[in-house]
Design a protein around this motif. Structure first.
Motif, mmCIF file in Angstrom:
data_model
loop_
_atom_site.group_PDB
_atom_site.id
_atom_site.type_symbol
_atom_site.label_atom_id
_atom_site.label_comp_id
_atom_site.label_asym_id
_atom_site.label_seq_id
_atom_site.Cartn_x
_atom_site.Cartn_y
_atom_site.Cartn_z
ATOM 1 N N UNK A 181 0.863 -1.176 0.000
ATOM 2 C CA UNK A 181 0.000 0.000 0.000
ATOM 3 C C UNK A 181 0.901 1.228 0.000
ATOM 4 N N UNK A 182 1.096 1.864 -1.173
ATOM 5 C CA UNK A 182 2.074 2.944 -1.293
ATOM 6 C C UNK A 182 1.697 4.187 -0.491
ATOM 7 N N UNK A 183 0.455 4.676 -0.528
ATOM 8 C CA UNK A 183 0.150 5.836 0.319
ATOM 9 C C UNK A 183 0.396 5.560 1.800
ATOM 10 N N UNK A 184 0.095 4.360 2.243
ATOM 11 C CA UNK A 184 0.259 4.033 3.653
ATOM 12 C C UNK A 184 1.735 3.949 4.034
ATOM 13 N N UNK A 185 2.591 3.439 3.137
ATOM 14 C CA UNK A 185 4.011 3.338 3.486
ATOM 15 C C UNK A 185 4.654 4.723 3.524
ATOM 16 N N UNK A 186 4.185 5.656 2.695
ATOM 17 C CA UNK A 186 4.681 7.036 2.770
ATOM 18 C C UNK A 186 4.287 7.646 4.105
ATOM 19 N N UNK A 187 3.052 7.417 4.531
ATOM 20 C CA UNK A 187 2.583 7.937 5.809
ATOM 21 C C UNK A 187 3.395 7.354 6.959
ATOM 22 N N UNK A 188 3.663 6.061 6.904
ATOM 23 C CA UNK A 188 4.459 5.401 7.948
ATOM 24 C C UNK A 188 5.884 5.961 7.987
ATOM 25 N N UNK A 189 6.516 6.106 6.834
ATOM 26 C CA UNK A 189 7.891 6.581 6.773
ATOM 27 C C UNK A 189 8.013 8.020 7.272
ATOM 28 N N UNK A 190 6.930 8.786 7.158
ATOM 29 C CA UNK A 190 6.949 10.184 7.593
ATOM 30 C C UNK A 190 7.139 10.329 9.097
ATOM 31 N N UNK A 191 6.981 9.246 9.865
ATOM 32 C CA UNK A 191 7.196 9.298 11.313
ATOM 33 C C UNK A 191 8.663 9.492 11.662
ATOM 34 N N UNK A 192 9.553 9.180 10.722
ATOM 35 C CA UNK A 192 10.981 9.207 10.999
ATOM 36 C C UNK A 192 11.599 10.496 10.470
ATOM 37 N N UNK A 193 12.692 10.901 11.064
ATOM 38 C CA UNK A 193 13.375 12.131 10.702
ATOM 39 C C UNK A 193 13.801 12.091 9.237
ATOM 40 N N UNK A 194 13.281 13.023 8.441
ATOM 41 C CA UNK A 194 13.599 13.083 7.020
ATOM 42 C C UNK A 194 12.881 12.045 6.188
ATOM 43 N N UNK A 195 11.995 11.266 6.807
ATOM 44 C CA UNK A 195 11.363 10.156 6.108
ATOM 45 C C UNK A 195 10.395 10.568 5.020
#
Length: 675
Positions: free
Chosen positions: A560-574
């Motif tokens: 799920x590409x939108x969801x993985x972008x949202x998840x990665x955004x939790x990390x610094x610079x993600x």
């Protein structure tokens, strides 16, 4: 020291080499707790040699990794592994009785080790634990003497006055001239992501701040005189590389990079000259090393080291006993050029060439030096040898002596190896792949197409035990370096940005068609398998071309590409990194949905095997859970296994044995028996 000081190396007699390797391994076994290093059978009779190796042989971890030489050249330290458990051990270079220094605790991984002096080891550990309903990765830095005494926690958790920030205890500078202190990054306030740089006492744990934290600066770099000189600032989607003069004044933005250019300039470190910054940047479409004179207000790079047609790596090679850079270690395809490919320091370059001459047809890396440069370590691999560590001696009787083989001979003697092949994609782009064929196969048969993870990574020439396992079961394996892979130039890399499910996927289809045309694969018996991005590509292959593949295998796949972008955004610079690689969360939302296997479940009619680790922080296990649920709802055939305690990377031992066993049964049912 000049190149004339480096007489030719000679490799210790092969019979003695094997004896030394056995002595080291048995010495470790004698000192470690029972069960951590059991004896291994290495002999086989003629009949047994004709049978496939048992599954366990491909699931074993390397005997040792991260072997490091102490600054005084008298001791070795490294991590030994067995079945998901690691231990730090040390041993005198001239002795044969290793000492157990530190054993891994449940839930704690030893990620990196380093010598901070001749009598002190640093261990960077990683802990994954739940917090507020989510898994979080905490980093800790420990120090310990090589005999196991004097254990000290240097970066305590927040409950003990420390911080639980994403960046915690990263070593900035080992301070080679100071055995008592190192420079590390440490968030000054619990919960604050930006680190300051502190001078840390590795014995007592006290520290003094030497450079303050700055807003949005996520990383620092020192020069050869140990002064903080370079910083990386992330401002939304823009990356700013900051620099200052040797006296700490005139901080300014050296480069401001956005979009496709954020990795176009990569600082590596400093030469002895404090005004010369060394960077990795583009030269004729490939990454090369440049020197930058910081006297200039605007950077004007001058070419220092390049290799036509190859990207040089970003891992620094430091001069013995110093922080000044003497080269970069070759990575990826550049390893084919030899150990000296990225080295500009004349004595180190001469030594690298001597090592390549002593160990020909190998990938050799100079990994560790004593402060006086008279002893060094080499990691050597290639062909069908997964990896060996050698001790180098310079002086009156220079030689290379085999310390240990990372895998037992019962495995290395039976590996098939890879060969590089090339095909032309439908739009004319040349694509390289690595082919592993089952021993004795001459015609077409079953094939597993294997896209790598990343996707900004590559499948390399080194031995891959997953591919070797499949080949041992009679299946050919084709590892494809599709567009967007690293090591093949900037144009090739940039061609894969935001092209998930499109041209990147077409390259895989074209690889399968090429294998059929070459008589390597039966068109009715092609599977597609991969990890992370490779798992994504496996299921997109079934969704887009169900007639081409008969089944798919995914480990830690993204669905799920939108969801993985949202998840990665939790990390610094993600968020900036994910949106650059995959697409904009809002602006490309419909395109991302169409390129998500989760949204294509009704089109996936072929059998699927999904395996995912419960502790995966990079791609959460919910991605595979949701994919399995969607496939079942659409009437698809799916087998879903979640491995407890496993993260985003392979875990050798029991988890790997389970993964390989699942594949063996799955492919036997849906791909048929191997040749």
């Amino acid at each position: 020291m000049t190149s004339s000081d480096l007489p030719s190396c000679s490799v210790t007699d092969p019979g003695r080499r094997r004896g030394l390797a056995r002595m080291v391994v048995l010495g470790v076994a004698a000192m470690l707790p029972p069960g951590l290093w059991p004896a291994r059978a290495v002999a086989a009779d003629a009949a047994g040699a004709m049978q496939p190796l048992p599954l366990d042989a491909f699931a074993e971890p390397p005997r040792m990794s991260q072997l490091e030489l102490s600054p005084d050249g008298r001791q070795l330290a490294g991590l030994v592994h067995l079945d998901g458990v690691s231990a730090l051990v040390s041993r005198p270079v001239d002795g044969d009785r290793p000492v157990l220094v530190l054993r891994q605790l449940p839930g704690v991984a030893m990620a990196r080790i380093a010598w901070s002096g001749p009598d002190r080891l640093l261990v960077h550990t990683r802990v994954i634990r739940p917090r507020q309903g989510r898994l979080q990765e905490d980093w800790r830095l420990l120090s310990v003497r090589p005999d196991g005494s004097g254990l000290k926690l240097l970066t305590p958790p927040a409950s003990q006055g420390g911080s639980d920030a994403q960046i915690q205890g990263r070593i900035v500078d080992l301070l080679p001239e100071d055995d008592r202190h190192v420079l590390v990054e440490r968030p000054p306030v619990p919960g604050r992501p930006e680190p300051s740089v502190v001078r840390l006492d590795v014995v007592e744990g006290g520290f003094v701040e030497v450079h303050p934290a700055q807003r949005q600066v996520r990383r620092w770099m020192t020069d050869a005189q140990h002064r903080v000189r370079i910083g990386w600032r992330q401002v939304d989607e823009r990356l700013e590389i900051l620099g200052c003069d040797p006296d700490g004044g005139r901080w300014r933005t050296l480069w401001s990079l956005e979009g496709t250019e954020v990795d176009a300039v990569q600082p590596l470190g400093f030469d002895d000259d404090p005004w010369t910054l060394l960077v990795l940047a583009e030269h004729q479409d490939h990454m090369a090393v440049f020197g930058v004179d910081l006297h200039d207000e605007m950077p004007k790079p001058r070419l220092l080291r390049a290799q036509s047609g190859f990207d040089l790596g970003a891992e620094p090679l430091r001069r013995p006993g110093r922080s000044a850079l003497g080269g970069v270690l070759p990575a990826g395809r550049a390893r084919r050029l030899g150990a000296a490919a990225g080295v500009w320091d004349a004595p180190l370059q001469a030594l690298a060439r001597e090592v390549d001459a002593a160990l020909p047809d190998r990938f050799n890396r100079l990994t560790s030096f004593s402060a006086d440069g008279l002893r060094y370590l080499v990691h050597s691999s290639g062909g069908t040898q997964p990896g060996e560590y050698y001790l180098g001696e310079r002086g009156d009787a220079p030689a290379l002596t085999l310390l240990l083989q990372q895998y037992p001979t019962r495995l290395t003697d039976r590996l098939a190896g890879k060969r590089a092949v090339e095909f032309v994609a439908r739009d004319g782009l040349r694509i390289e792949a690595l082919l592993t064929r089952p021993p004795g196969r001459t015609g077409a048969g079953s094939l597993v197409l294997m896209p790598h993870g990343g996707p900004q990574a590559e499948s390399g020439d080194e031995v891959d035990l997953w591919s070797e396992f499949l080949a041992s079961r009679g299946h050919a394996v084709l590892e494809v370096n599709f567009r967007g892979s690293t090591g093949r130039g900037r144009s090739f890399l940039l061609a894969g940005l935001r092209r998930w499910g499109r041209e990147m996927q077409d390259d895989l289809s074209d690889a399968a068609a090429w294998a059929v045309a070459q008589g390597l694969a039966d068109p009715r018996r092609i599977a597609i398998a991969g990890a992370s991005y490779g798992g994504y590509a496996a299921l997109m292959g079934l969704a887009q071309e169900p007639q081409r593949y008969c089944c798919a295998i995914s480990f830690a796949g993204v669905f799920d590409l939108p969801e993985i972008i949202l998840h990665t955004s939790r990390f610094l610079g993600g968020q900036a990194a994910a949106e650059r690689l995959i697409g904009r969360y809002w602006g490309d939302r419909e395109v991302l949905r169409q390129a998500s296997p989760l949204r294509q479940a009704e089109r996936i009619r072929k059998p699927v095997l999904l395996v995912h680790g419960s502790d995966d922080l990079v791609v959460p296990a919910s991605q595979s859970r949701d994919m399995a649920e969607a496939l079942r709802a659409a009437g698809g055939r799916v087998q879903h296994v979640e491995q407890s305690g496993v993260g985003h990377r392979w875990v050798a031992g029991r988890p790997m044995r389970q993964f390989l066993a699942l594949q063996e049964a799955f492919l036997a049912e849906h791909l048929g028996p191997g040749g």
